[in-house]
Enzyme design. Sequence first.
Site, short mmCIF file in Angstrom:
data_model
loop_
_atom_site.label_atom_id
_atom_site.label_comp_id
_atom_site.label_asym_id
_atom_site.label_seq_id
_atom_site.Cartn_x
_atom_site.Cartn_y
_atom_site.Cartn_z
N VAL A 1 37.64 46.37 47.34
CA VAL A 1 37.26 45.56 48.50
C VAL A 1 38.50 44.83 48.99
CG1 VAL A 1 35.80 43.63 49.20
CG2 VAL A 1 34.96 45.28 47.51
N CYS A 2 38.79 44.93 50.28
CA CYS A 2 39.99 44.28 50.83
C CYS A 2 39.86 42.76 50.77
CB CYS A 2 40.21 44.72 52.26
SG CYS A 2 41.48 43.75 53.10
N VAL A 3 40.82 42.11 50.18
CA VAL A 3 40.74 40.65 50.00
C VAL A 3 40.77 39.89 51.33
CG1 VAL A 3 43.24 40.41 49.58
CG2 VAL A 3 41.68 38.65 48.76
N ALA B 1 37.53 40.33 53.04
CA ALA B 1 36.49 39.68 52.23
C ALA B 1 36.49 38.17 52.46
CB ALA B 1 36.68 40.00 50.76
#
Lengths: 119, 119, 98, 98, 122, 122
Positions: free
Chosen positions: B77-79, B82
């Site tokens: 999941v892309c920080v 996110a």
Amino acid sequence: MKFGILVNEGPYQHQASDSAYLFCKAALEKGHEIHRVFFYHDGVNNSTRLTEPPQDDRNIVKRWTKLAEEHKLDLVVCVAAALRRGIVDDNLAPGFRISGLGQLVETGIEADRTVTFGD
Amino acid sequence: MKFGILVNEGPYQHQASDSAYLFCKAALEKGHEIHRVFFYHDGVNNSTRLTEPPQDDRNIVKRWTKLAEEHKLDLVVCVAAALRRGIVDDNLAPGFRISGLGQLVETGIEADRTVTFGD
Amino acid sequence: MLHIINKSPLEKNSLDTCLAVAQDGGIILLIEDAVYAATSGNAAAAKLSAAQGRLKICVLGPDLEARGMADRLLEGVTRIDYGGFVDLAAEHKCQSWL
Amino acid sequence: MLHIINKSPLEKNSLDTCLAVAQDGGIILLIEDAVYAATSGNAAAAKLSAAQGRLKICVLGPDLEARGMADRLLEGVTRIDYGGFVDLAAEHKCQSWL
Amino acid sequence: MAGTIKKFMFVNRKAPYGTVYALESLEVVLISAAFDQDVSLAFLDDGVYQLKKGQQTKGIETKNFSPTYRALDGYDIEKLYVEQEAMEARGLTEEDLLVDVTVLSRREMGALMEEQDVVLSF
Amino acid sequence: MAGTIKKFMFVNRKAPYGTVYALESLEVVLISAAFDQDVSLAFLDDGVYQLKKGQQTKGIETKNFSPTYRALDGYDIEKLYVEQEAMEARGLTEEDLLVDVTVLSRREMGALMEEQDVVLSF
């Protein structure tokens, strides 16, 4: 005049939530009343208190919370849409509450105008 | 063959996550490898463990978790995306991890093919 | 090149642009709401038919069935399942027209 | 009736359908990516101009400025701010073409 | 405002399954039935595909919600309007649809919309 | 795979601000610069609007990210391709754009895409 607002998309991905917020702010400045802002579909994602957008950009969730505090807005998140997307009471930002879809129909009945913002 | 997968939309609102899941399942059945599934934009919303969809519909998040367990998939999941949307470690479903955008570029380099699913 | 389209041709412009950009010999795969483009009677069907000489047109069967359009697939369009989608993606470089 | 459009006319079909359905005397308000429709040189501008006799066309200024298109607004289109949007919505029933 | 009866129209312009709008729109429609309002459904553009017979969603592992349109009747929701031009552009006829509908031209649809108190689009 | 250099193309077909794709696409592009790959950006359809000069976002209370396109240069990202037909359909010329670009016809754009190893669309 009493406005009802429907927001169908989540924060950042689409402009819908921004447009709805600026509309509400302008309506309140003109002395109108916002009967309710109803968040449906991905719109429910506007209610999470966990967002941390970059410092140099707007904080969409906090803006809604602040507007709700200042004007006693009723920000309602649809429970069915929220369950599908993982929005729960524990993570709700101040000013939002989770309730049923009936609240959208009620807004349609009680408000003089219902304005929809979506994709 | 090694596939990289990019998912740009959240669960339920768009079919992207469903299509990506069914593609991964079919690729694994054919003996291919999934190098990584990268969740970007609203795609990060696929990783919350808090969704409770109706009993008679598919559970998109749980399906990803199960597929990841069975095939040791790397669900990233892309920080940055996110943070904008309120996806945090505490609420992550099993099998997902939060990391940087560099992991998407790395997938593009390391995988033989990168297939994108979005709106 | 495998060109993946997922939007209805009567709602969005992605099929139009893809058809104008795609090089001869490419493959167009219609998935999700794009499957409607390959159904008889659809206003966009003629565009697809016109492209059939230089491009191969495929449609994802499960998406066609979900939408109740399985019995009106355009002639000359190849129907594949997810396994076939994987095969195409393994054989060709991929591009999604989002 | 106030018709609210928020998508680019070259990407999606919402403006086209709205123009075909909207009754004479209605108002079209272009917001978000729909503001491009009211800029000179846009391929959809002619459609708007043709509708100007029977429909009033408005555009949301802040969205036009955000996109760097403030200096090429089509003639005859009325530019309003959010306050003007509120006024229009107060005066007319509203419909969003999503 | 108890006892107020307004004319509600739910406008559907999107195909099913590619996005959730058709399904979640239907959920609002069902709820609205409990409020004794004057409810209409309008299907324009790709929205007409929502009513297509023969939907089989097993292959995409998603719930087939199309039978619900047949159940609307039981909720006293009987005003379903379909855009004629949309049907024609998609090669559909009334026989292709799951339920009985009233077919209207775009102009007629526009006139009907003018009569509504609340128009909701998803 | 250390040392592998692939041809990456980022395809942009959406207008800025209406959706987040343009902004978040740019974030990937900046990250890709750190990987020493052969990076190109393609702007088709409404994507060309991303490069329009004079964006002023104060009125929509949103960050104006368009200056970032000017900074790409400093990251050695210099291959920016713009679709000629898209410019024409929108009344834009190269003078309207924030940065220097190479204008390609749709056919030329298609040929360039064929040469890429990885094409990412958002």
